[in-house]
Design an enzyme around this catalytic site. Structure first.
Site, PDB file in Angstrom:
ATOM      1  N   GLU A 154       0.840  -1.203   0.000  1.00 18.29           N
ATOM      2  CA  GLU A 154       0.000   0.000   0.000  1.00 18.29           C
ATOM      3  C   GLU A 154       0.875   1.252   0.000  1.00 18.29           C
ATOM      4  O   GLU A 154       2.007   1.232   0.482  1.00 18.29           O
ATOM      5  CB  GLU A 154      -0.878   0.021   1.254  1.00 18.29           C
ATOM      6  CG  GLU A 154      -2.286  -0.509   1.049  1.00 18.29           C
ATOM      7  CD  GLU A 154      -3.222   0.496   0.369  1.00 18.29           C
ATOM      8  OE1 GLU A 154      -2.737   1.337  -0.435  1.00 18.29           O
ATOM      9  OE2 GLU A 154      -4.430   0.430   0.646  1.00 18.29           O
ATOM     10  N   ASP A 155       0.315   2.346  -0.498  1.00 16.62           N
ATOM     11  CA  ASP A 155       1.018   3.617  -0.443  1.00 16.62           C
ATOM     12  C   ASP A 155       0.944   4.246   0.939  1.00 16.62           C
ATOM     13  O   ASP A 155       1.941   4.691   1.487  1.00 16.62           O
ATOM     14  CB  ASP A 155       0.487   4.586  -1.519  1.00 16.62           C
ATOM     15  CG  ASP A 155      -1.023   4.788  -1.476  1.00 16.62           C
ATOM     16  OD1 ASP A 155      -1.724   4.109  -0.683  1.00 16.62           O
ATOM     17  OD2 ASP A 155      -1.521   5.619  -2.249  1.00 16.62           O
ATOM     18  N   ASP A 210      -4.089   5.477   6.335  1.00 18.53           N
ATOM     19  CA  ASP A 210      -4.587   6.742   6.870  1.00 18.53           C
ATOM     20  C   ASP A 210      -5.654   6.429   7.937  1.00 18.53           C
ATOM     21  O   ASP A 210      -5.307   6.075   9.056  1.00 18.53           O
ATOM     22  CB  ASP A 210      -5.116   7.565   5.691  1.00 18.53           C
ATOM     23  CG  ASP A 210      -5.535   8.969   6.046  1.00 18.53           C
ATOM     24  OD1 ASP A 210      -4.900   9.586   6.931  1.00 18.53           O
ATOM     25  OD2 ASP A 210      -6.501   9.474   5.448  1.00 18.53           O
ATOM     26  N   PHE A 261      -1.451  16.233   4.177  1.00 23.44           N
ATOM     27  CA  PHE A 261      -1.800  15.569   2.922  1.00 23.44           C
ATOM     28  C   PHE A 261      -0.573  15.545   2.034  1.00 23.44           C
ATOM     29  O   PHE A 261       0.061  16.583   1.807  1.00 23.44           O
ATOM     30  CB  PHE A 261      -2.968  16.268   2.211  1.00 23.44           C
ATOM     31  CG  PHE A 261      -3.552  15.402   1.140  1.00 23.44           C
ATOM     32  CD1 PHE A 261      -4.534  14.455   1.447  1.00 23.44           C
ATOM     33  CD2 PHE A 261      -3.087  15.466  -0.167  1.00 23.44           C
ATOM     34  CE1 PHE A 261      -5.036  13.608   0.473  1.00 23.44           C
ATOM     35  CE2 PHE A 261      -3.591  14.619  -1.151  1.00 23.44           C
ATOM     36  CZ  PHE A 261      -4.565  13.689  -0.828  1.00 23.44           C
ATOM     37  N   ARG A 306       1.495  11.972  -9.201  1.00 24.54           N
ATOM     38  CA  ARG A 306       1.931  10.602  -8.901  1.00 24.54           C
ATOM     39  C   ARG A 306       3.358  10.342  -9.380  1.00 24.54           C
ATOM     40  O   ARG A 306       4.052   9.480  -8.848  1.00 24.54           O
ATOM     41  CB  ARG A 306       1.011   9.579  -9.577  1.00 24.54           C
ATOM     42  CG  ARG A 306      -0.404   9.520  -9.012  1.00 24.54           C
ATOM     43  CD  ARG A 306      -1.125   8.281  -9.547  1.00 24.54           C
ATOM     44  NE  ARG A 306      -2.560   8.323  -9.329  1.00 24.54           N
ATOM     45  CZ  ARG A 306      -3.179   7.921  -8.211  1.00 24.54           C
ATOM     46  NH1 ARG A 306      -2.470   7.481  -7.193  1.00 24.54           N
ATOM     47  NH2 ARG A 306      -4.485   7.978  -8.108  1.00 24.54           N
TER      48      ARG A 306
HETATM   49  P1  IMP Z   1      -7.727   5.142   4.438  1.00 24.96           P
HETATM   50  O1  IMP Z   1      -8.875   4.272   4.033  1.00 24.96           O
HETATM   51  O2  IMP Z   1      -8.202   6.405   5.110  1.00 24.96           O
HETATM   52  O3  IMP Z   1      -6.656   4.445   5.236  1.00 24.96           O
HETATM   53  O4  IMP Z   1      -7.140   5.716   3.118  1.00 24.96           O
HETATM   54  C1  IMP Z   1      -6.180   5.161   2.384  1.00 24.96           C
HETATM   55  C2  IMP Z   1      -6.195   5.795   1.003  1.00 24.96           C
HETATM   56  O5  IMP Z   1      -6.547   7.187   1.073  1.00 24.96           O
HETATM   57  C3  IMP Z   1      -4.823   5.738   0.384  1.00 24.96           C
HETATM   58  O6  IMP Z   1      -4.606   4.527  -0.296  1.00 24.96           O
HETATM   59  C4  IMP Z   1      -4.850   6.966  -0.491  1.00 24.96           C
HETATM   60  O7  IMP Z   1      -5.445   6.667  -1.744  1.00 24.96           O
HETATM   61  C5  IMP Z   1      -5.732   7.951   0.224  1.00 24.96           C
HETATM   62  N1  IMP Z   1      -4.948   8.897   1.046  1.00 24.96           N
HETATM   63  C6  IMP Z   1      -4.970   9.026   2.376  1.00 24.96           C
HETATM   64  N2  IMP Z   1      -4.139   9.988   2.782  1.00 24.96           N
HETATM   65  C7  IMP Z   1      -3.560  10.488   1.659  1.00 24.96           C
HETATM   66  C8  IMP Z   1      -2.564  11.513   1.423  1.00 24.96           C
HETATM   67  O8  IMP Z   1      -2.038  12.195   2.325  1.00 24.96           O
HETATM   68  N3  IMP Z   1      -2.229  11.706   0.124  1.00 24.96           N
HETATM   69  C9  IMP Z   1      -2.759  10.999  -0.921  1.00 24.96           C
HETATM   70  N4  IMP Z   1      -3.676  10.032  -0.740  1.00 24.96           N
HETATM   71  C10 IMP Z   1      -4.063   9.782   0.552  1.00 24.96           C
HETATM   72 MG    MG Z   2      -5.685   8.191  -3.791  1.00 27.76          MG
END
Ligand code: IMP
Ligand code: MG
Length: 178
Positions: free
Chosen positions: A101-102, A105, A154, A167
């Site tokens: 995963e990237d 969050d 962010f 990206r």
């Molecule tokens: P989660 O479900 O809130 O854990 O979100 C995960 C997804 O939200 C990641 O795979 C990203 O696509 C997006 N995301 C959350 N924070 C960021 C950020 O700071 N920059 C870019 N994408 C983010």
């Molecule tokens: Mg995204």
């Protein structure tokens, strides 16, 4: 790199710092899975750059698959409502699987993905994430391997987007509206 109107970008993690940490993660993962074939499952689109770099430093028998997901709602933070837009090509049944995963969050996306993938009965299922924002977590999930723990900002670059932009940047930058 030209910033789009309305965007201000500040480098948080430069390319060398990322490359060093990716090598460390790859060494740790290679040691932990020594002698076992590993299936990497990259979550598109955000994990594409990280997976490409990580995979090339793994000293293991590695196969790669991708799962593509899209979040409903706005195009920056996830709402937790996710749908699969491209499923796995190959079965993960009985395999050691490492999700790539990237960013972790709120944890909603990973909680959903973990449920979907566990239903396919892998032998083991772990998560490596380049970035972790633990202060934003609303679901009780954690990554097995974390590249960098970052504050509640962010970020974009190195695969991560702001509204599908940035990206391709070689570093991770803090995105702010101007
Ligand atoms: P989660 O479900 O809130 O854990 O979100 C995960 C997804 O939200 C990641 O795979 C990203 O696509 C997006 N995301 C959350 N924070 C960021 C950020 O700071 N920059 C870019 N994408 C983010
Ligand atoms: Mg995204």
């Amino acid at each position: 790199m030209n910033e789009l109107p309305g965007s201000n970008l500040e480098v948080l993690l430069d390319a060398e710092t990322i490359a060093g940490r990716v090598r460390e993660l790859a060494a740790q993962i290679s040691a932990d899975y020594r002698g076992r074939p590993l299936r990497l499952v990259g979550i598109l689109k955000g994990a594409w750059v990280f997976l490409a770099d990580l995979a090339r430093h793994l000293d293991l028998e590695v196969t790669v698959d991708f799962l593509s997901i899209a979040s409903y709602g706005n195009n920056s933070y996830s709402s937790g409502a996710v749908r699969i837009t491209k499923d796995l090509d190959q079965s993960i049944k009985g395999l050691d699987v490492l999700i790539v995963e990237d960013i972790l969050d709120t944890g909603q996306t990973f909680e959903y993905l973990r449920g979907v993938l566990e239903a396919h009965k892998p032998k083991s299922l772990k998560l490596v994430t380049l970035l972790d924002k633990p202060s934003r977590r609303v679901r009780p999930v954690r990554a097995d391997y974390v590249g960098f723990t970052i504050p509640d900002v962010f970020v974009a670059g190195y695969g991560l987007d702001y509204a599908q932009q940035y990206r391709h940047l070689p570093d991770v930058r803090i995105w702010r509206a101007t």
